[in-house]
Enzyme design. Structure first.
Site, PDB file in Angstrom:
ATOM      1  N   CYS A 103       0.836  -1.197   0.000  1.00  0.00           N
ATOM      2  CA  CYS A 103       0.000   0.000   0.000  1.00  0.00           C
ATOM      3  C   CYS A 103       0.875   1.254   0.000  1.00  0.00           C
ATOM      4  O   CYS A 103       1.794   1.374   0.804  1.00  0.00           O
ATOM      5  CB  CYS A 103      -0.895  -0.023   1.227  1.00  0.00           C
ATOM      6  SG  CYS A 103      -1.825   1.480   1.444  1.00  0.00           S
ATOM      7  N   CYS A 109      -1.055   6.011   7.138  1.00  0.00           N
ATOM      8  CA  CYS A 109      -2.403   5.608   7.545  1.00  0.00           C
ATOM      9  C   CYS A 109      -2.348   4.751   8.806  1.00  0.00           C
ATOM     10  O   CYS A 109      -1.450   3.946   8.978  1.00  0.00           O
ATOM     11  CB  CYS A 109      -3.043   4.822   6.407  1.00  0.00           C
ATOM     12  SG  CYS A 109      -4.644   4.115   6.775  1.00  0.00           S
ATOM     13  N   CYS A 141      -3.881  -0.181   8.868  1.00  0.00           N
ATOM     14  CA  CYS A 141      -3.199  -1.478   8.949  1.00  0.00           C
ATOM     15  C   CYS A 141      -1.932  -1.321   9.794  1.00  0.00           C
ATOM     16  O   CYS A 141      -1.330  -0.261   9.810  1.00  0.00           O
ATOM     17  CB  CYS A 141      -2.765  -1.958   7.564  1.00  0.00           C
ATOM     18  SG  CYS A 141      -4.113  -2.350   6.455  1.00  0.00           S
ATOM     19  N   CYS A 173      -7.863   1.753  -1.052  1.00  0.00           N
ATOM     20  CA  CYS A 173      -7.499   1.038   0.171  1.00  0.00           C
ATOM     21  C   CYS A 173      -7.487  -0.442  -0.155  1.00  0.00           C
ATOM     22  O   CYS A 173      -8.503  -1.007  -0.550  1.00  0.00           O
ATOM     23  CB  CYS A 173      -8.525   1.335   1.267  1.00  0.00           C
ATOM     24  SG  CYS A 173      -8.319   0.291   2.702  1.00  0.00           S
ATOM     25  N   GLN A 224     -20.331  -8.902  10.458  1.00  0.00           N
ATOM     26  CA  GLN A 224     -18.897  -9.159  10.317  1.00  0.00           C
ATOM     27  C   GLN A 224     -18.392  -8.591   8.994  1.00  0.00           C
ATOM     28  O   GLN A 224     -19.064  -8.727   7.971  1.00  0.00           O
ATOM     29  CB  GLN A 224     -18.624 -10.665  10.373  1.00  0.00           C
ATOM     30  CG  GLN A 224     -18.791 -11.281  11.751  1.00  0.00           C
ATOM     31  CD  GLN A 224     -17.649 -10.947  12.696  1.00  0.00           C
ATOM     32  OE1 GLN A 224     -16.678 -10.297  12.330  1.00  0.00           O
ATOM     33  NE2 GLN A 224     -17.773 -11.391  13.941  1.00  0.00           N
ATOM     34  N   TYR A 263     -25.246 -11.512  22.947  1.00  0.00           N
ATOM     35  CA  TYR A 263     -24.584 -10.587  22.008  1.00  0.00           C
ATOM     36  C   TYR A 263     -24.836 -11.045  20.575  1.00  0.00           C
ATOM     37  O   TYR A 263     -23.897 -11.260  19.802  1.00  0.00           O
ATOM     38  CB  TYR A 263     -23.078 -10.536  22.257  1.00  0.00           C
ATOM     39  CG  TYR A 263     -22.660 -10.286  23.686  1.00  0.00           C
ATOM     40  CD1 TYR A 263     -22.481  -8.986  24.152  1.00  0.00           C
ATOM     41  CD2 TYR A 263     -22.431 -11.346  24.564  1.00  0.00           C
ATOM     42  CE1 TYR A 263     -22.078  -8.746  25.456  1.00  0.00           C
ATOM     43  CE2 TYR A 263     -22.033 -11.119  25.875  1.00  0.00           C
ATOM     44  CZ  TYR A 263     -21.849  -9.821  26.312  1.00  0.00           C
ATOM     45  OH  TYR A 263     -21.444  -9.603  27.596  1.00  0.00           O
ATOM     46  N   ASP A 279     -20.530 -13.730  22.186  1.00  0.00           N
ATOM     47  CA  ASP A 279     -19.690 -13.066  21.175  1.00  0.00           C
ATOM     48  C   ASP A 279     -19.665 -11.569  21.506  1.00  0.00           C
ATOM     49  O   ASP A 279     -20.234 -10.765  20.782  1.00  0.00           O
ATOM     50  CB  ASP A 279     -20.281 -13.328  19.772  1.00  0.00           C
ATOM     51  CG  ASP A 279     -19.452 -12.688  18.667  1.00  0.00           C
ATOM     52  OD1 ASP A 279     -18.349 -12.185  18.948  1.00  0.00           O
ATOM     53  OD2 ASP A 279     -19.922 -12.693  17.514  1.00  0.00           O
ATOM     54  N   CYS A 289     -13.105 -11.074  20.038  1.00  0.00           N
ATOM     55  CA  CYS A 289     -12.249 -10.277  19.144  1.00  0.00           C
ATOM     56  C   CYS A 289     -11.119  -9.623  19.926  1.00  0.00           C
ATOM     57  O   CYS A 289     -10.437  -8.740  19.415  1.00  0.00           O
ATOM     58  CB  CYS A 289     -13.077  -9.239  18.408  1.00  0.00           C
ATOM     59  SG  CYS A 289     -14.024  -8.172  19.492  1.00  0.00           S
TER      60      CYS A 289
END
Ligand code: SAH
EC number: 2.1.1.190
Length: 484
Positions: free
Chosen positions: A97, A103, A106, A192, A316, A345, A414, A441
Protein backbone atom coordinates in the site's frame (compact mmCIF):
# COMPACT_ATOMS: atom_id res chain seq x y z
CA UNK A 1 0.33 2.70 26.02
CA UNK A 2 -0.77 6.31 25.78
CA UNK A 3 1.93 8.92 25.66
CA UNK A 4 0.24 10.85 28.45
CA UNK A 5 2.83 10.07 31.09
CA UNK A 6 5.65 10.78 28.76
CA UNK A 7 7.52 13.98 29.07
CA UNK A 8 9.85 15.59 26.71
CA UNK A 9 13.03 15.94 28.70
CA UNK A 10 14.80 18.07 26.15
CA UNK A 11 13.98 21.42 27.86
CA UNK A 12 16.46 22.06 30.62
CA UNK A 13 13.98 23.19 33.24
CA UNK A 14 11.58 20.36 32.62
CA UNK A 15 14.55 18.06 32.39
CA UNK A 16 15.47 18.94 35.92
CA UNK A 17 11.88 18.54 37.09
CA UNK A 18 11.44 15.05 35.75
CA UNK A 19 14.90 13.72 36.24
CA UNK A 20 14.08 12.26 39.65
CA UNK A 21 11.25 10.11 38.29
CA UNK A 22 13.39 9.01 35.35
CA UNK A 23 16.33 7.94 37.42
CA UNK A 24 17.85 4.79 36.09
CA UNK A 25 16.41 5.31 32.58
CA UNK A 26 19.43 4.84 30.30
CA UNK A 27 18.33 7.17 27.46
CA UNK A 28 17.30 10.78 26.92
CA UNK A 29 15.17 12.30 24.18
CA UNK A 30 17.18 12.93 21.04
CA UNK A 31 19.71 10.21 21.77
CA UNK A 32 20.52 7.81 18.95
CA UNK A 33 20.66 4.21 20.08
CA UNK A 34 21.15 0.84 18.48
CA UNK A 35 18.76 -1.73 19.81
CA UNK A 36 17.53 -5.22 19.24
CA UNK A 37 13.83 -5.83 18.62
CA UNK A 38 12.49 -8.67 20.74
CA UNK A 39 8.72 -8.48 20.25
CA UNK A 40 5.81 -6.84 18.51
CA UNK A 41 2.88 -4.97 20.08
CA UNK A 42 -0.53 -5.37 18.51
CA UNK A 43 -0.18 -1.85 17.12
CA UNK A 44 2.64 -3.34 15.06
CA UNK A 45 5.36 -1.54 16.98
CA UNK A 46 8.61 -3.33 17.53
CA UNK A 47 9.53 -3.85 21.19
CA UNK A 48 13.16 -2.85 21.46
CA UNK A 49 15.58 -3.38 24.32
CA UNK A 50 18.34 -0.97 25.15
CA UNK A 51 20.37 -1.65 28.30
CA UNK A 52 17.33 -3.39 29.83
CA UNK A 53 15.00 -0.49 28.98
CA UNK A 54 12.03 -0.90 26.61
CA UNK A 55 11.78 1.29 23.55
CA UNK A 56 8.85 0.96 21.15
CA UNK A 57 10.02 1.41 17.59
CA UNK A 58 7.37 1.91 14.92
CA UNK A 59 7.58 -0.64 12.07
CA UNK A 60 10.55 -2.54 13.45
CA UNK A 61 10.21 -6.32 13.51
CA UNK A 62 11.32 -8.99 15.98
CA UNK A 63 14.84 -10.21 15.29
CA UNK A 64 15.85 -6.92 13.70
CA UNK A 65 18.55 -4.57 14.90
CA UNK A 66 17.80 -0.90 14.33
CA UNK A 67 19.39 2.46 14.88
CA UNK A 68 16.74 4.77 16.24
CA UNK A 69 16.28 8.23 17.70
CA UNK A 70 14.60 8.37 21.10
CA UNK A 71 11.50 10.58 20.82
CA UNK A 72 9.93 10.16 24.25
CA UNK A 73 10.97 8.75 27.56
CA UNK A 74 8.89 7.42 30.43
CA UNK A 75 9.64 5.61 33.63
CA UNK A 76 9.08 2.13 32.25
CA UNK A 77 9.30 2.56 28.50
CA UNK A 78 10.00 5.05 25.75
CA UNK A 79 9.50 5.49 22.03
CA UNK A 80 12.04 5.75 19.27
CA UNK A 81 11.93 6.49 15.56
CA UNK A 82 13.78 4.13 13.27
CA UNK A 83 16.65 5.77 11.37
CA UNK A 84 18.39 2.74 9.96
CA UNK A 85 17.69 -0.94 9.66
CA UNK A 86 20.99 -2.56 10.70
CA UNK A 87 19.83 -6.19 10.51
CA UNK A 88 16.69 -7.04 8.59
CA UNK A 89 14.17 -9.75 9.47
CA UNK A 90 13.71 -12.50 6.88
CA UNK A 91 9.99 -12.00 7.44
CA UNK A 92 10.01 -8.35 6.39
CA UNK A 93 8.19 -7.59 3.13
CA UNK A 94 7.53 -4.34 1.28
CA UNK A 95 4.08 -3.07 2.19
CA UNK A 96 2.14 -2.96 -1.08
CA UNK A 97 0.00 0.00 0.00
CA UNK A 98 1.40 3.40 -1.01
CA UNK A 99 -0.02 5.21 2.04
CA UNK A 100 0.80 2.51 4.58
CA UNK A 101 3.26 4.66 6.54
CA UNK A 102 0.83 7.54 7.00
CA UNK A 103 -2.40 5.61 7.54
CA UNK A 104 -3.37 4.11 10.88
CA UNK A 105 -5.63 1.44 9.38
CA UNK A 106 -3.20 -1.48 8.95
CA UNK A 107 -0.32 -2.31 11.27
CA UNK A 108 1.31 -5.43 9.84
CA UNK A 109 1.66 -5.00 6.08
CA UNK A 110 5.45 -4.99 6.46
CA UNK A 111 5.35 -8.50 7.93
CA UNK A 112 4.83 -11.50 5.61
CA UNK A 113 1.31 -12.95 5.82
CA UNK A 114 2.60 -16.33 7.05
CA UNK A 115 4.46 -14.59 9.85
CA UNK A 116 1.38 -12.50 10.70
CA UNK A 117 -0.59 -15.70 11.24
CA UNK A 118 2.10 -17.26 13.41
CA UNK A 119 2.37 -14.04 15.42
CA UNK A 120 -1.40 -13.88 15.94
CA UNK A 121 -1.47 -17.41 17.31
CA UNK A 122 1.37 -16.52 19.68
CA UNK A 123 -0.61 -13.45 20.87
CA UNK A 124 -3.43 -15.77 21.85
CA UNK A 125 -1.12 -18.27 23.58
CA UNK A 126 0.60 -15.45 25.51
CA UNK A 127 -2.70 -13.93 26.65
CA UNK A 128 -4.05 -17.26 27.84
CA UNK A 129 -0.87 -17.93 29.80
CA UNK A 130 -0.15 -14.46 31.19
CA UNK A 131 -3.62 -13.05 31.75
CA UNK A 132 -5.70 -16.23 31.90
CA UNK A 133 -3.07 -18.15 33.90
CA UNK A 134 -4.16 -21.25 32.03
CA UNK A 135 -1.85 -24.22 32.34
CA UNK A 136 -0.27 -26.13 29.52
CA UNK A 137 -1.39 -23.97 26.60
CA UNK A 138 -0.03 -25.46 23.40
CA UNK A 139 -0.59 -27.33 20.20
CA UNK A 140 -2.28 -30.37 21.66
CA UNK A 141 0.78 -32.40 22.61
CA UNK A 142 0.00 -32.11 26.33
CA UNK A 143 -3.18 -32.37 28.36
CA UNK A 144 -4.01 -28.68 28.38
CA UNK A 145 -5.62 -26.07 26.15
CA UNK A 146 -5.10 -26.54 22.42
CA UNK A 147 -4.53 -23.39 20.41
CA UNK A 148 -4.83 -24.31 16.74
CA UNK A 149 -2.95 -22.55 13.95
CA UNK A 150 -4.79 -19.44 12.79
CA UNK A 151 -7.14 -19.99 9.86
CA UNK A 152 -5.86 -17.46 7.33
CA UNK A 153 -7.09 -16.27 3.94
CA UNK A 154 -5.83 -17.59 0.60
CA UNK A 155 -5.93 -14.05 -0.72
CA UNK A 156 -5.71 -11.68 2.24
CA UNK A 157 -6.58 -8.46 0.37
CA UNK A 158 -9.75 -6.60 -0.57
CA UNK A 159 -11.72 -8.38 2.12
CA UNK A 160 -13.68 -5.64 3.91
CA UNK A 161 -17.36 -5.30 3.01
CA UNK A 162 -17.78 -2.03 4.90
CA UNK A 163 -15.96 1.30 4.83
CA UNK A 164 -16.38 4.12 7.35
CA UNK A 165 -14.75 7.18 5.89
CA UNK A 166 -14.20 10.33 7.95
CA UNK A 167 -14.85 13.55 6.03
CA UNK A 168 -12.94 16.82 6.32
CA UNK A 169 -11.82 19.84 4.34
CA UNK A 170 -8.73 20.09 2.19
CA UNK A 171 -7.37 22.84 0.02
CA UNK A 172 -9.62 21.92 -2.87
CA UNK A 173 -12.75 21.35 -0.78
CA UNK A 174 -14.31 18.28 0.78
CA UNK A 175 -12.03 15.29 1.33
CA UNK A 176 -12.46 11.88 2.90
CA UNK A 177 -10.09 9.10 3.71
CA UNK A 178 -8.37 8.25 6.94
CA UNK A 179 -6.99 9.82 10.08
CA UNK A 180 -3.28 10.30 9.78
CA UNK A 181 -1.45 8.01 12.19
CA UNK A 182 -1.39 9.53 15.66
CA UNK A 183 -3.33 12.67 14.71
CA UNK A 184 -6.81 14.02 14.00
CA UNK A 185 -5.84 15.18 10.51
CA UNK A 186 -7.88 13.63 7.73
CA UNK A 187 -5.98 12.60 4.62
CA UNK A 188 -7.86 12.18 1.34
CA UNK A 189 -7.78 8.65 -0.01
CA UNK A 190 -9.32 6.87 -2.96
CA UNK A 191 -7.63 3.49 -2.73
CA UNK A 192 -7.50 1.04 0.17
CA UNK A 193 -6.15 -2.44 -0.45
CA UNK A 194 -8.21 -4.13 2.26
CA UNK A 195 -11.52 -2.70 1.00
CA UNK A 196 -13.64 -4.50 -1.54
CA UNK A 197 -13.40 -2.55 -4.79
CA UNK A 198 -17.11 -1.70 -5.10
CA UNK A 199 -16.84 0.15 -1.75
CA UNK A 200 -13.87 2.13 -2.95
CA UNK A 201 -15.68 3.20 -6.10
CA UNK A 202 -18.85 4.08 -4.19
CA UNK A 203 -17.03 6.29 -1.68
CA UNK A 204 -15.39 8.11 -4.56
CA UNK A 205 -18.78 8.69 -6.20
CA UNK A 206 -20.39 9.95 -2.97
CA UNK A 207 -17.52 12.36 -2.29
CA UNK A 208 -17.54 13.65 -5.86
CA UNK A 209 -21.29 14.28 -5.73
CA UNK A 210 -20.87 16.11 -2.42
CA UNK A 211 -18.24 18.37 -3.97
CA UNK A 212 -20.44 19.10 -6.98
CA UNK A 213 -23.27 20.16 -4.67
CA UNK A 214 -21.00 22.13 -2.36
CA UNK A 215 -21.89 20.06 0.70
CA UNK A 216 -19.86 21.28 3.66
CA UNK A 217 -17.57 19.01 5.65
CA UNK A 218 -17.94 18.75 9.41
CA UNK A 219 -15.17 20.44 11.35
CA UNK A 220 -14.36 18.67 14.60
CA UNK A 221 -12.93 21.79 16.21
CA UNK A 222 -15.74 24.23 15.51
CA UNK A 223 -18.55 21.65 15.47
CA UNK A 224 -19.81 23.20 12.21
CA UNK A 225 -20.26 21.81 8.73
CA UNK A 226 -22.53 18.98 7.63
CA UNK A 227 -20.97 15.73 6.46
CA UNK A 228 -19.12 13.74 9.15
CA UNK A 229 -18.72 10.26 7.73
CA UNK A 230 -19.61 8.32 4.62
CA UNK A 231 -20.33 4.70 5.47
CA UNK A 232 -20.77 2.20 2.66
CA UNK A 233 -21.61 -1.48 2.72
CA UNK A 234 -21.36 -4.09 0.03
CA UNK A 235 -23.13 -7.44 0.18
CA UNK A 236 -20.84 -9.81 -1.70
CA UNK A 237 -23.39 -12.47 -2.54
CA UNK A 238 -26.09 -10.15 -3.91
CA UNK A 239 -23.91 -7.25 -5.05
CA UNK A 240 -26.22 -4.80 -3.24
CA UNK A 241 -24.72 -1.66 -1.79
CA UNK A 242 -25.81 0.79 0.91
CA UNK A 243 -24.71 4.35 1.56
CA UNK A 244 -25.10 6.02 4.95
CA UNK A 245 -24.45 9.76 5.11
CA UNK A 246 -23.65 10.65 8.69
CA UNK A 247 -24.55 14.30 9.13
CA UNK A 248 -24.23 16.96 11.78
CA UNK A 249 -27.92 17.95 11.71
CA UNK A 250 -31.16 16.87 10.06
CA UNK A 251 -31.30 19.06 6.96
CA UNK A 252 -29.31 18.15 3.91
CA UNK A 253 -29.41 20.87 1.25
CA UNK A 254 -30.10 19.37 -2.20
CA UNK A 255 -30.59 15.92 -0.67
CA UNK A 256 -32.56 14.61 -3.65
CA UNK A 257 -29.96 15.89 -6.12
CA UNK A 258 -27.30 14.07 -4.12
CA UNK A 259 -29.37 10.90 -4.15
CA UNK A 260 -29.86 11.19 -7.93
CA UNK A 261 -26.16 11.68 -8.57
CA UNK A 262 -25.32 8.60 -6.50
CA UNK A 263 -28.01 6.50 -8.17
CA UNK A 264 -26.95 7.50 -11.66
CA UNK A 265 -23.36 6.53 -11.07
CA UNK A 266 -23.72 3.59 -8.70
CA UNK A 267 -26.45 1.28 -10.02
CA UNK A 268 -25.91 -1.38 -7.33
CA UNK A 269 -26.89 0.97 -4.54
CA UNK A 270 -30.31 -0.09 -3.22
CA UNK A 271 -30.35 1.95 -0.03
CA UNK A 272 -29.30 5.51 0.78
CA UNK A 273 -29.73 6.44 4.43
CA UNK A 274 -28.98 9.44 6.61
CA UNK A 275 -27.80 9.08 10.16
CA UNK A 276 -27.79 12.19 12.33
CA UNK A 277 -24.97 12.70 14.77
CA UNK A 278 -24.63 16.16 16.35
CA UNK A 279 -22.57 15.10 19.35
CA UNK A 280 -18.93 16.11 19.84
CA UNK A 281 -17.73 12.50 19.83
CA UNK A 282 -15.53 10.17 17.85
CA UNK A 283 -18.38 7.62 17.76
CA UNK A 284 -19.50 7.39 14.13
CA UNK A 285 -23.26 6.94 14.39
CA UNK A 286 -25.91 8.98 16.19
CA UNK A 287 -29.28 7.64 17.32
CA UNK A 288 -31.50 8.69 14.38
CA UNK A 289 -31.39 6.99 11.01
CA UNK A 290 -33.79 7.61 8.12
CA UNK A 291 -34.02 6.32 4.59
CA UNK A 292 -33.40 9.03 1.99
CA UNK A 293 -34.07 6.68 -0.88
CA UNK A 294 -34.65 2.97 -1.45
CA UNK A 295 -34.61 0.16 1.07
CA UNK A 296 -33.95 0.18 4.78
CA UNK A 297 -31.64 -2.83 4.47
CA UNK A 298 -29.40 -4.70 2.09
CA UNK A 299 -29.32 -8.49 1.85
CA UNK A 300 -26.31 -10.76 2.10
CA UNK A 301 -25.91 -14.50 2.46
CA UNK A 302 -23.64 -16.69 4.58
CA UNK A 303 -23.63 -20.44 4.06
CA UNK A 304 -27.11 -20.47 2.53
CA UNK A 305 -28.68 -18.22 5.16
CA UNK A 306 -29.92 -14.80 4.13
CA UNK A 307 -29.43 -11.74 6.25
CA UNK A 308 -31.04 -8.31 6.11
CA UNK A 309 -28.59 -5.71 7.36
CA UNK A 310 -29.62 -2.19 8.35
CA UNK A 311 -27.43 0.89 8.64
CA UNK A 312 -26.35 0.61 12.26
CA UNK A 313 -26.36 -3.14 12.74
CA UNK A 314 -23.18 -5.07 13.33
CA UNK A 315 -22.30 -7.46 10.52
CA UNK A 316 -18.90 -9.16 10.32
CA UNK A 317 -16.72 -7.28 7.81
CA UNK A 318 -14.86 -10.22 6.29
CA UNK A 319 -17.42 -12.52 4.62
CA UNK A 320 -14.94 -15.22 3.55
CA UNK A 321 -13.66 -15.68 7.10
CA UNK A 322 -17.04 -15.20 8.79
CA UNK A 323 -18.23 -18.47 7.38
CA UNK A 324 -15.20 -20.25 8.85
CA UNK A 325 -15.69 -18.56 12.21
CA UNK A 326 -19.39 -19.40 12.47
CA UNK A 327 -18.85 -22.97 11.31
CA UNK A 328 -16.31 -23.40 14.10
CA UNK A 329 -18.82 -22.01 16.62
CA UNK A 330 -21.43 -24.48 15.41
CA UNK A 331 -18.92 -27.33 15.57
CA UNK A 332 -17.96 -26.44 19.16
CA UNK A 333 -21.65 -26.19 20.14
CA UNK A 334 -21.83 -29.88 19.17
CA UNK A 335 -25.60 -29.96 18.66
CA UNK A 336 -27.83 -32.98 18.06
CA UNK A 337 -31.12 -31.16 17.44
CA UNK A 338 -32.38 -31.59 21.00
CA UNK A 339 -30.67 -28.68 22.69
CA UNK A 340 -31.77 -25.33 24.03
CA UNK A 341 -29.15 -22.75 23.08
CA UNK A 342 -28.61 -19.13 24.12
CA UNK A 343 -26.72 -16.71 21.87
CA UNK A 344 -25.79 -13.66 23.94
CA UNK A 345 -24.58 -10.59 22.01
CA UNK A 346 -26.41 -11.93 18.96
CA UNK A 347 -26.38 -8.85 16.69
CA UNK A 348 -28.69 -9.45 13.72
CA UNK A 349 -28.98 -13.11 14.65
CA UNK A 350 -26.19 -14.46 12.47
CA UNK A 351 -24.74 -17.09 14.81
CA UNK A 352 -28.21 -17.65 16.30
CA UNK A 353 -29.65 -18.75 12.98
CA UNK A 354 -26.60 -20.88 12.20
CA UNK A 355 -27.26 -22.66 15.51
CA UNK A 356 -31.03 -22.83 15.03
CA UNK A 357 -30.56 -25.23 12.14
CA UNK A 358 -29.12 -27.82 14.53
CA UNK A 359 -30.90 -27.11 17.84
CA UNK A 360 -34.38 -27.54 19.32
CA UNK A 361 -34.72 -23.92 20.39
CA UNK A 362 -32.41 -20.87 20.35
CA UNK A 363 -32.66 -17.56 22.19
CA UNK A 364 -30.76 -14.47 21.07
CA UNK A 365 -30.22 -11.29 23.07
CA UNK A 366 -28.71 -8.03 21.85
CA UNK A 367 -28.61 -4.44 23.08
CA UNK A 368 -29.33 -2.54 19.83
CA UNK A 369 -33.08 -2.54 19.03
CA UNK A 370 -32.62 -2.24 15.23
CA UNK A 371 -30.36 -5.29 15.28
CA UNK A 372 -33.08 -7.32 16.99
CA UNK A 373 -35.59 -6.11 14.40
CA UNK A 374 -33.15 -7.36 11.76
CA UNK A 375 -32.71 -10.65 13.65
CA UNK A 376 -36.47 -11.30 13.71
CA UNK A 377 -36.76 -10.39 10.07
CA UNK A 378 -33.85 -12.72 9.31
CA UNK A 379 -35.48 -15.65 11.09
CA UNK A 380 -38.65 -15.14 9.00
CA UNK A 381 -36.62 -14.68 5.82
CA UNK A 382 -35.03 -18.09 6.34
CA UNK A 383 -38.21 -19.82 7.52
CA UNK A 384 -36.64 -20.42 10.94
CA UNK A 385 -39.30 -20.76 13.61
CA UNK A 386 -37.31 -22.06 16.58
CA UNK A 387 -35.48 -18.78 17.30
CA UNK A 388 -36.60 -16.08 19.73
CA UNK A 389 -34.99 -12.69 20.18
CA UNK A 390 -35.04 -10.08 22.89
CA UNK A 391 -33.63 -6.55 23.14
CA UNK A 392 -31.54 -5.76 26.18
CA UNK A 393 -28.21 -6.16 27.91
CA UNK A 394 -27.27 -9.85 28.02
CA UNK A 395 -26.34 -9.52 31.71
CA UNK A 396 -29.90 -8.25 32.45
CA UNK A 397 -31.94 -10.45 30.12
CA UNK A 398 -30.21 -13.76 30.90
CA UNK A 399 -31.10 -13.77 34.63
CA UNK A 400 -34.69 -13.01 33.61
CA UNK A 401 -34.70 -15.96 31.23
CA UNK A 402 -33.26 -18.04 34.02
CA UNK A 403 -36.16 -17.09 36.31
CA UNK A 404 -38.55 -18.01 33.48
CA UNK A 405 -37.09 -21.50 33.50
CA UNK A 406 -35.08 -21.31 30.28
CA UNK A 407 -32.35 -23.84 30.87
CA UNK A 408 -29.73 -23.80 28.11
CA UNK A 409 -27.58 -26.79 27.23
CA UNK A 410 -25.19 -24.55 25.33
CA UNK A 411 -24.43 -20.82 25.71
CA UNK A 412 -22.65 -18.92 22.95
CA UNK A 413 -21.20 -15.49 23.69
CA UNK A 414 -19.69 -13.07 21.17
CA UNK A 415 -19.10 -9.84 23.12
CA UNK A 416 -17.47 -6.61 21.95
CA UNK A 417 -13.83 -5.98 22.82
CA UNK A 418 -14.44 -5.31 26.48
CA UNK A 419 -15.55 -8.90 26.93
CA UNK A 420 -18.41 -10.27 29.04
CA UNK A 421 -19.96 -8.38 31.89
CA UNK A 422 -19.07 -10.07 35.22
CA UNK A 423 -22.79 -10.39 35.96
CA UNK A 424 -23.20 -12.40 32.76
CA UNK A 425 -20.34 -14.73 33.71
CA UNK A 426 -21.98 -15.24 37.10
CA UNK A 427 -25.31 -16.08 35.43
CA UNK A 428 -23.62 -18.49 33.05
CA UNK A 429 -22.04 -20.29 35.97
CA UNK A 430 -25.43 -20.54 37.68
CA UNK A 431 -27.09 -21.84 34.54
CA UNK A 432 -24.27 -24.37 34.29
CA UNK A 433 -24.73 -25.41 30.63
CA UNK A 434 -22.86 -28.48 29.36
CA UNK A 435 -20.91 -26.36 26.88
CA UNK A 436 -19.95 -22.74 26.38
CA UNK A 437 -18.69 -21.36 23.08
CA UNK A 438 -16.85 -18.07 23.43
CA UNK A 439 -16.27 -16.01 20.27
CA UNK A 440 -13.89 -13.15 20.99
CA UNK A 441 -12.25 -10.28 19.14
CA UNK A 442 -9.82 -9.47 21.97
CA UNK A 443 -7.45 -12.10 23.38
CA UNK A 444 -6.84 -10.10 26.58
CA UNK A 445 -10.47 -9.84 27.73
CA UNK A 446 -11.02 -13.38 26.45
CA UNK A 447 -8.23 -14.64 28.71
CA UNK A 448 -9.63 -12.72 31.68
CA UNK A 449 -13.09 -14.26 31.16
CA UNK A 450 -11.74 -17.77 30.54
CA UNK A 451 -10.01 -17.59 33.91
CA UNK A 452 -13.37 -16.85 35.58
CA UNK A 453 -15.09 -19.65 33.70
CA UNK A 454 -12.26 -22.06 34.51
CA UNK A 455 -12.48 -21.12 38.19
CA UNK A 456 -16.23 -21.69 37.95
CA UNK A 457 -15.78 -25.29 36.82
CA UNK A 458 -15.31 -25.23 33.05
CA UNK A 459 -12.46 -26.77 31.13
CA UNK A 460 -11.07 -24.73 28.26
CA UNK A 461 -10.70 -27.39 25.57
CA UNK A 462 -9.56 -25.69 22.40
CA UNK A 463 -9.13 -22.35 20.74
CA UNK A 464 -9.45 -21.72 17.02
CA UNK A 465 -8.13 -18.31 15.96
CA UNK A 466 -9.51 -17.05 12.65
CA UNK A 467 -7.89 -14.18 10.78
CA UNK A 468 -10.80 -11.83 10.21
CA UNK A 469 -8.60 -8.75 9.75
CA UNK A 470 -5.42 -9.50 7.76
CA UNK A 471 -2.64 -6.86 8.00
CA UNK A 472 -4.07 -5.42 11.20
CA UNK A 473 -3.16 -6.41 14.74
CA UNK A 474 -6.62 -7.86 15.44
CA UNK A 475 -7.16 -11.52 16.30
CA UNK A 476 -10.51 -13.29 16.47
CA UNK A 477 -10.94 -16.57 18.37
CA UNK A 478 -13.55 -19.22 18.86
CA UNK A 479 -13.18 -21.18 22.11
CA UNK A 480 -14.76 -24.42 23.24
CA UNK A 481 -15.42 -24.92 26.97
CA UNK A 482 -17.03 -27.92 28.63
CA UNK A 483 -18.49 -28.41 32.08
CA UNK A 484 -16.17 -30.46 34.26
N1 SAH B 1 -22.67 -12.42 17.07
C1 SAH B 1 -22.95 -11.29 16.20
C2 SAH B 1 -22.61 -9.94 16.82
C3 SAH B 1 -21.29 -9.81 17.52
S1 SAH B 1 -20.75 -8.18 17.84
C4 SAH B 1 -22.27 -11.46 14.88
O1 SAH B 1 -21.31 -12.22 14.73
O2 SAH B 1 -22.69 -10.82 13.91
C5 SAH B 1 -21.24 -7.90 19.47
C6 SAH B 1 -22.68 -7.46 19.60
O3 SAH B 1 -22.95 -7.27 20.99
C7 SAH B 1 -23.02 -6.14 18.93
O4 SAH B 1 -24.12 -6.33 18.09
C8 SAH B 1 -23.38 -5.21 20.11
O5 SAH B 1 -24.39 -4.29 19.78
C9 SAH B 1 -23.84 -6.19 21.15
N2 SAH B 1 -23.74 -5.79 22.58
C10 SAH B 1 -22.85 -4.98 23.16
N3 SAH B 1 -23.01 -4.96 24.50
C11 SAH B 1 -24.05 -5.80 24.78
C12 SAH B 1 -24.68 -6.23 25.98
N4 SAH B 1 -24.30 -5.79 27.17
N5 SAH B 1 -25.67 -7.12 25.89
C13 SAH B 1 -26.08 -7.61 24.68
N6 SAH B 1 -25.51 -7.23 23.51
C14 SAH B 1 -24.50 -6.34 23.55
Amino acid sequence: MSGRNHRNVRGRKRGLEVSASLQGVPVIVGQIVQCEIVGLTHQGEGVGRYEGYTLFVHEALPGEIVRAEVVSVGKTYGRARMIELVARSAERVDAPCSIYEACGGCQLQHLSYEAQLRWKRQQVVDSLQRIGKLQDVGDGEGEGVIVHPVIGMDDPWRYRNKAQVPIGSGEAGLIGGFYELGSNEIVDMDRCLIQQEPNEELVRIVKEAARMLDISAYNRETGRGLLRHVVVRHAVTTGQQMVVLVTNGHDIPLAQEWVSLIRERAPHVVSICQNVNTAATSVVFGDTTRVLWGEEVIYDEIDGLQFAISARSFFQVNPVQTEKLYSTAVEYANLTGEETVVDAYCGIGTITLFLARYARRVYGVEIIPEAIEDARRNALLNGITNAEFEVGAAEVVMPRWQSQGIDPDVIVVDPPRKGCDPALIATMLELWPARIVYVSCDPATLARDLRLLADGGYRVVEVQPVDMFPHTGHVECCVSLVRK
